[in-house]
Design a protein around this motif. Sequence first.
Motif, mmCIF file in Angstrom:
data_model
loop_
_atom_site.group_PDB
_atom_site.id
_atom_site.type_symbol
_atom_site.label_atom_id
_atom_site.label_comp_id
_atom_site.label_asym_id
_atom_site.label_seq_id
_atom_site.Cartn_x
_atom_site.Cartn_y
_atom_site.Cartn_z
ATOM 1 N N HIS A 169 2.447 4.180 -5.927
ATOM 2 C CA HIS A 169 1.783 4.949 -6.978
ATOM 3 C C HIS A 169 0.520 5.600 -6.465
ATOM 4 O O HIS A 169 -0.019 5.226 -5.424
ATOM 5 N N GLY A 170 0.031 6.556 -7.231
ATOM 6 C CA GLY A 170 -1.289 7.092 -6.979
ATOM 7 C C GLY A 170 -2.346 6.039 -7.264
ATOM 8 O O GLY A 170 -2.100 5.057 -7.968
ATOM 9 N N LEU A 171 -3.526 6.257 -6.706
ATOM 10 C CA LEU A 171 -4.595 5.266 -6.776
ATOM 11 C C LEU A 171 -5.925 5.991 -6.857
ATOM 12 O O LEU A 171 -6.116 7.026 -6.220
ATOM 13 N N GLY A 172 -6.847 5.459 -7.654
ATOM 14 C CA GLY A 172 -8.155 6.100 -7.754
ATOM 15 C C GLY A 172 -9.095 5.343 -8.646
ATOM 16 O O GLY A 172 -9.425 4.188 -8.373
ATOM 17 N N LYS A 173 -9.507 5.955 -9.748
ATOM 18 C CA LYS A 173 -10.394 5.272 -10.692
ATOM 19 C C LYS A 173 -9.651 4.176 -11.439
ATOM 20 O O LYS A 173 -10.274 3.255 -11.963
ATOM 21 N N THR A 174 -8.341 4.288 -11.504
ATOM 22 C CA THR A 174 -7.506 3.224 -12.053
ATOM 23 C C THR A 174 -6.478 2.830 -11.007
ATOM 24 O O THR A 174 -6.249 3.554 -10.033
ATOM 25 N N MET A 175 -5.817 1.694 -11.248
ATOM 26 C CA MET A 175 -4.885 1.181 -10.242
ATOM 27 C C MET A 175 -3.605 2.001 -10.161
ATOM 28 O O MET A 175 -2.993 2.086 -9.103
ATOM 29 N N HIS A 176 -3.213 2.597 -11.269
ATOM 30 C CA HIS A 176 -1.980 3.381 -11.254
ATOM 31 C C HIS A 176 -2.254 4.792 -11.754
ATOM 32 O O HIS A 176 -2.554 5.000 -12.926
ATOM 33 N N GLU A 177 -2.178 5.736 -10.841
ATOM 34 C CA GLU A 177 -2.270 7.147 -11.162
ATOM 35 C C GLU A 177 -0.949 7.816 -10.774
ATOM 36 O O GLU A 177 -0.114 7.225 -10.091
ATOM 37 N N ASP A 178 -0.774 9.050 -11.216
ATOM 38 C CA ASP A 178 0.332 9.852 -10.694
ATOM 39 C C ASP A 178 0.027 10.220 -9.252
ATOM 40 O O ASP A 178 -1.147 10.331 -8.875
ATOM 41 N N PRO A 179 1.039 10.380 -8.405
ATOM 42 C CA PRO A 179 2.470 10.316 -8.711
ATOM 43 C C PRO A 179 3.036 8.923 -8.421
ATOM 44 O O PRO A 179 2.410 8.120 -7.723
ATOM 45 N N ASN A 180 4.231 8.639 -8.943
ATOM 46 C CA ASN A 180 4.985 7.487 -8.472
ATOM 47 C C ASN A 180 5.456 7.750 -7.051
ATOM 48 O O ASN A 180 5.776 8.891 -6.687
ATOM 49 N N ILE A 199 -2.779 7.424 -2.369
ATOM 50 C CA ILE A 199 -1.600 6.732 -2.882
ATOM 51 C C ILE A 199 -1.492 5.331 -2.283
ATOM 52 O O ILE A 199 -2.062 5.047 -1.232
ATOM 53 N N ALA A 200 -0.764 4.484 -3.002
ATOM 54 C CA ALA A 200 -0.392 3.168 -2.489
ATOM 55 C C ALA A 200 1.080 3.220 -2.127
ATOM 56 O O ALA A 200 1.923 3.480 -2.995
ATOM 57 N N ILE A 201 1.380 3.020 -0.853
ATOM 58 C CA ILE A 201 2.765 2.967 -0.390
ATOM 59 C C ILE A 201 3.116 1.506 -0.204
ATOM 60 O O ILE A 201 2.403 0.779 0.494
ATOM 61 N N GLU A 202 4.207 1.051 -0.843
ATOM 62 C CA GLU A 202 4.465 -0.389 -0.857
ATOM 63 C C GLU A 202 5.961 -0.713 -0.908
ATOM 64 O O GLU A 202 6.500 -0.976 -1.979
ATOM 65 N N PRO A 203 6.615 -0.725 0.240
ATOM 66 C CA PRO A 203 8.022 -1.138 0.245
ATOM 67 C C PRO A 203 8.196 -2.565 -0.259
ATOM 68 O O PRO A 203 7.467 -3.475 0.142
ATOM 69 N N MET A 204 9.150 -2.732 -1.160
ATOM 70 C CA MET A 204 9.573 -4.038 -1.682
ATOM 71 C C MET A 204 11.048 -4.161 -1.338
ATOM 72 O O MET A 204 11.893 -3.508 -1.957
ATOM 73 N N ILE A 205 11.352 -4.973 -0.339
ATOM 74 C CA ILE A 205 12.674 -4.963 0.285
ATOM 75 C C ILE A 205 13.299 -6.356 0.203
ATOM 76 O O ILE A 205 12.676 -7.354 0.570
ATOM 77 N N ASN A 206 14.541 -6.390 -0.252
ATOM 78 C CA ASN A 206 15.263 -7.650 -0.436
ATOM 79 C C ASN A 206 16.207 -7.919 0.725
ATOM 80 O O ASN A 206 16.864 -7.001 1.229
ATOM 81 N N LEU A 207 16.314 -9.182 1.090
ATOM 82 C CA LEU A 207 17.263 -9.574 2.134
ATOM 83 C C LEU A 207 18.691 -9.294 1.695
ATOM 84 O O LEU A 207 19.531 -8.892 2.489
ATOM 85 N N GLY A 208 18.955 -9.501 0.415
ATOM 86 C CA GLY A 208 20.297 -9.290 -0.117
ATOM 87 C C GLY A 208 20.412 -7.979 -0.872
ATOM 88 O O GLY A 208 20.020 -6.923 -0.391
#
Length: 269
Positions: A169-180, A199-208
């Motif tokens: 997500h975007g990041l700035g004065k709040t934790m979640h800004e545009d864009p996704n 922006i916050a880039i954050e892969p969330m990856i599952n083994l399965g």
Amino acid sequence: MIFLKTDEEVEIMRQNATTISRILAEMAKILKPGMTTLSIDHMCKQMILDEGGIPTFYNYHGYPHNICASVNEVVVHGFPNKTELKEGDIISLDLGITKNGYVGEHAYTFVLGESTKENLQLVKVTKESLYKGIEKAVVGNRIGDIAYAIQDYTEGKHGYGVVRELVGHGLGKTMHEDPNVPNYGRRGTGMQMKENLTIAIEPMINLGKKNVYTESDGWTVKTKDGKPSVHFEHNVCVKKNKALILSDFSIIEAAEKTNANLNTSYEAL
């Protein structure tokens, strides 16, 4: 609405992001089996307060803790609790600070003690995929270029499950800004990035499989197949030729290596 930052604002965000990096590094020095995630939550809260900030996560849309502590099959938003960590656990610590009007927040996954090769490989690949995405965070590229880079490396090359329901997500004065900023998608699609988009880039990856569900608490997200998930996150500022990474994994990695209870052998795989 997209908020492009001034250089001065980016510097405040960099300071906040590196504060979180320092706190994660302090946790890396002491993490061990037998600790509880609730005790980690209390320590992180105090360090954020000592830095003159406030814990961004606390009471965010009603979230009842200061950090997210996600263990093994918990993807994200794990509630800190009194369960003792054990040998072989994979734990993602995700936390944020709000200071001088801006947010810094990111996540890092640790491995406690001995673990399976497939779990260690998942940690390695997820961490590497974060940098694959960051490489695409430059002026003129599109959000889909970041998304594709992460998905292609994790799902395409390694067969892991890329979570769809949760995104960066975007990041700035709040934790979640545009864009996704999804971890899946097609090249050349989505918003075109401009200089000083943060922006916050954050892969969330599952083994399965990619499938997840949310517990009855309304927050804790788990893999449906019960297999582990790994989460890494950087705060990033879009620039012309090379993205500026605002957070700092190097100090966390250095601290990890001083702690015999943490397993960093995945780096050599």
